[in-house]
Design a protein around this motif. Structure first.
Motif, mmCIF file in Angstrom:
data_model
loop_
_atom_site.group_PDB
_atom_site.id
_atom_site.type_symbol
_atom_site.label_atom_id
_atom_site.label_comp_id
_atom_site.label_asym_id
_atom_site.label_seq_id
_atom_site.Cartn_x
_atom_site.Cartn_y
_atom_site.Cartn_z
ATOM 1 N N ASP A 257 9.085 9.934 81.754
ATOM 2 C CA ASP A 257 7.893 10.795 81.794
ATOM 3 C C ASP A 257 8.126 12.008 82.681
ATOM 4 O O ASP A 257 7.463 13.031 82.537
ATOM 5 C CB ASP A 257 6.701 10.027 82.371
ATOM 6 C CG ASP A 257 6.386 8.761 81.604
ATOM 7 O OD1 ASP A 257 6.307 8.840 80.370
ATOM 8 O OD2 ASP A 257 6.229 7.702 82.247
ATOM 9 N N LYS A 285 9.955 17.814 79.151
ATOM 10 C CA LYS A 285 9.467 16.897 80.186
ATOM 11 C C LYS A 285 9.165 17.664 81.469
ATOM 12 O O LYS A 285 9.824 18.662 81.768
ATOM 13 C CB LYS A 285 10.536 15.841 80.500
ATOM 14 C CG LYS A 285 10.951 15.017 79.315
ATOM 15 C CD LYS A 285 9.862 14.046 78.890
ATOM 16 C CE LYS A 285 10.092 13.471 77.522
ATOM 17 N NZ LYS A 285 10.398 12.074 77.492
ATOM 18 N N TYR A 345 3.280 14.597 86.764
ATOM 19 C CA TYR A 345 2.905 13.715 85.648
ATOM 20 C C TYR A 345 1.462 14.006 85.236
ATOM 21 O O TYR A 345 1.150 14.153 84.057
ATOM 22 C CB TYR A 345 3.067 12.250 86.059
ATOM 23 C CG TYR A 345 2.639 11.289 84.970
ATOM 24 C CD1 TYR A 345 3.431 11.118 83.845
ATOM 25 C CD2 TYR A 345 1.448 10.585 85.060
ATOM 26 C CE1 TYR A 345 3.039 10.261 82.828
ATOM 27 C CE2 TYR A 345 1.041 9.725 84.053
ATOM 28 C CZ TYR A 345 1.845 9.566 82.941
ATOM 29 O OH TYR A 345 1.453 8.729 81.937
ATOM 30 N N SER A 348 1.253 17.115 83.246
ATOM 31 C CA SER A 348 1.817 17.030 81.898
ATOM 32 C C SER A 348 0.849 16.331 80.940
ATOM 33 O O SER A 348 0.925 16.504 79.738
ATOM 34 C CB SER A 348 3.171 16.302 81.915
ATOM 35 O OG SER A 348 2.979 14.914 82.079
ATOM 36 N N GLN A 349 -0.074 15.555 81.516
ATOM 37 C CA GLN A 349 -1.031 14.798 80.696
ATOM 38 C C GLN A 349 -2.390 15.479 80.610
ATOM 39 O O GLN A 349 -3.326 14.938 80.019
ATOM 40 C CB GLN A 349 -1.246 13.401 81.310
ATOM 41 C CG GLN A 349 0.011 12.554 81.390
ATOM 42 C CD GLN A 349 0.427 12.028 80.027
ATOM 43 O OE1 GLN A 349 -0.388 11.867 79.131
ATOM 44 N NE2 GLN A 349 1.718 11.804 79.854
ATOM 45 N N ALA A 389 1.955 16.456 77.243
ATOM 46 C CA ALA A 389 3.337 16.009 77.461
ATOM 47 C C ALA A 389 4.321 16.511 76.407
ATOM 48 O O ALA A 389 4.883 15.708 75.682
ATOM 49 C CB ALA A 389 3.407 14.472 77.567
ATOM 50 N N SER A 424 5.262 21.222 84.732
ATOM 51 C CA SER A 424 5.263 20.890 83.312
ATOM 52 C C SER A 424 5.513 22.120 82.453
ATOM 53 O O SER A 424 4.920 23.164 82.686
ATOM 54 C CB SER A 424 3.913 20.278 82.933
ATOM 55 O OG SER A 424 3.951 19.853 81.599
#
Ligand code: GDP
Ligand code: GDP
Length: 434
Positions: A257, A285, A345, A348-349, A389, A424
């Motif tokens: 991830d 990523k 993370y 990215s989401q 993502a 990201s």
């Protein structure tokens, strides 16, 4: 859902790369259009019916100054190490050769499932050539013609069939990969991280692939270090083959991830760092740049700024990636890694509500309209986020051709100002509204 990894082995000139390209299908050209990435691919994704699998052409892994048999031996060993299923290709025009027997022996000893393809059977008159390959003591030979595209479907059927059945439950937590060229300190960093945290010893009986991922826990949060075995150099003999380390990195990047891209502060930025970073960026990523061995850098109060500038100049396309200066040796700032992983993370989401997104995009357009181009001007009618993502935005416009690089970057910058997206990559796609 990825079924697993296939590796192609066989003597030179039997048609490995021809069949590899057949299996990748149209994906090859997409991949080769990406600038800055090595052209001769040896790694890709294949799809058959509803199944996805990764595929490696070990013929592309070459040893320098080694006798031919050593090279084949290395290729087969790497295939056995990396793959769930091996695709062994022989030349149906040559009959069984001593080298084929040598490879078959290694494969039989490994116990891995093998699919045997007899290539260059371009027409029915040659069909009889396949029978002598039963003598290799492997699976039933399948007649194919790589250059004519005959029998490829049968090979794919056999490959998908041969994958080990057991599918493991995914390990819980954010999965991160630690990548970088040899000796930058990947293994030291992972050890430093794991020493400080609680390593969860999984009692689920794993396939080889999952057993190389290490789960651990901090403050009740779960993480997984992807491909710990690769980082710890189980395949030490071959780690200096650049293609092989790139292969490992790509497979780790694909399964994670978040990417930690490690640079060696002691020796500075090298050409090989750029290849590695290019793959991470291309995969979409989130990336954290980890400048390691900070303890070994001679520094004054300006050094950090100077190095930051250097990194920004050398890795222009990674402008979104935060940089951490750490020492795996003294553990300096190693404790900032996990919070940063959480952060990137999260971005990215991130999903932006359509009305908020449109406010930002319309405001950006109002402040700075797109420049005219041959008397025409791009007009954004509305925007919509279609994926996470990486966060992916579609701009519905009067004419997609009119969205040029600099305006795309301008919109990206405005989105980053508004929403962050630290670490990201962002994708922006123009589509015509009609
Ligand atoms: P590799 O070294 O095993 O990767 O082999 P290549 O894929 O580079 O192929 C070697 C040569 O065999 C090339 O000249 C190909 O065009 C040729 N070749 C590959 N597949 C076939 C086939 O099915 N039939 C025939 N006649 N030639 C083929
Ligand atoms: P890998 O090949 O990327 O996994 O690198 P290793 O973790 O094996 O480290 C390569 C060498 O760099 C070893 O000699 C380490 O002791 C050394 N090293 C790793 N991290 C640091 C660091 O933060 N500072 C210093 N001075 N040396 C380090």
């Amino acid at each position: 859902m990825i079924k697993g990894v296939v590796a192609i082995v066989g003597r030179p000139n039997v048609g490995k790369s021809t069949i590899f390209n057949r299996i990748l299908g149209e994906r090859v050209s997409i991949v080769e259009d990406t600038p800055g990435v090595t052209r001769d691919r040896i790694y890709g994704k294949g799809t058959w019916l509803t199944q996805d699998f990764r595929i490696i052409d070990t013929g592309g892994i070459q040893l320098e100054n080694q006798p031919f048999q050593e090279e084949i031996k290395a290729q087969v060993e790497i295939a056995i190490e990396e793959a769930d299923v091996i695709l062994f290709i022989v030349n149906g025009r040559d009959g069984v050769t001593g080298d084929d027997e040598f490879i078959a022996r290694m494969l039989r000893r490994s116990g891995k499932p093998v699919v045997l393809a007899v290539n260059k059977i371009d027409d029915a008159t040659l069909q009889g050539n396949i029978y002598e390959f039963y003598a290799l003591g492997l699976s039933e030979p399948i007649a194919v013609s790589g250059s004519h595209g005959i029998g490829i479907g049968d090979v794919m059927d056999a490959l998908v069939e041969a994958f080990p059945e057991k599918q493991q439950p995914e390990l819980e937590g954010i999965r991160f990969a630690v990548i970088g060229r040899p000796n930058v300190g990947k293994s030291s960093l992972v050890n430093a991280l794991l020493k400080e945290e609680r390593v969860i010893v999984s009692d689920i009986e794993g396939t080889t692939r999952d057993a190389i991922d290490t789960p651990f826990e901090q403050d009740g949060k779960h993480y997984v270090v992807v491909d710990t075995a690769g980082i710890r150099k189980r395949g030490k003999v071959y780690e200096n083959i650049e293609k092989y380390s790139v292969l490992r990195a790509m497979s780790a990047i694909e399964r994670c991830d978040v990417v930690l891209f490690v640079i060696d502060g002691e020796s500075g930025i090298r050409e090989q760092d750029k290849h590695v970073a290019g793959y991470a960026h291309e995969a979409g990523k989130p990336i954290i740049i980890v400048y390691n061995k900070w303890d070994a850098v001679e520094k004054d109060e300006k050094t950090m700024n100077r190095v930051t500038e250097q990194i920004r100049t050398q890795f222009v396309y990674l402008s979104y990636a935060p940089i951490l200066f750490v020492s795996a040796k003294t553990h300096q700032r190693v404790n900032t890694l996990l919070p940063m992983i959480e952060d990137v993370y999260h971005y990215s989401q991130l999903r932006i509500a359509t009305n908020v997104l449109n406010e930002v995009v319309m405001d950006a357009q109002l402040t700075t309209p797109a420049p005219t181009h041959n008397g025409q001007r791009l007009k954004i009618l509305y925007a919509s986020q279609v994926a996470v993502a990486p966060p992916t935005f579609v701009l519905f416009v009067n004419d997609p051709q009119l969205l040029h690089f600099s305006y795309r970057r301008y919109i990206e910058n405005r989105l980053r100002e508004a929403f962050g997206f630290d670490g990201s990559p962002i994708r922006i796609i123009a589509r015509s509204k009609d």
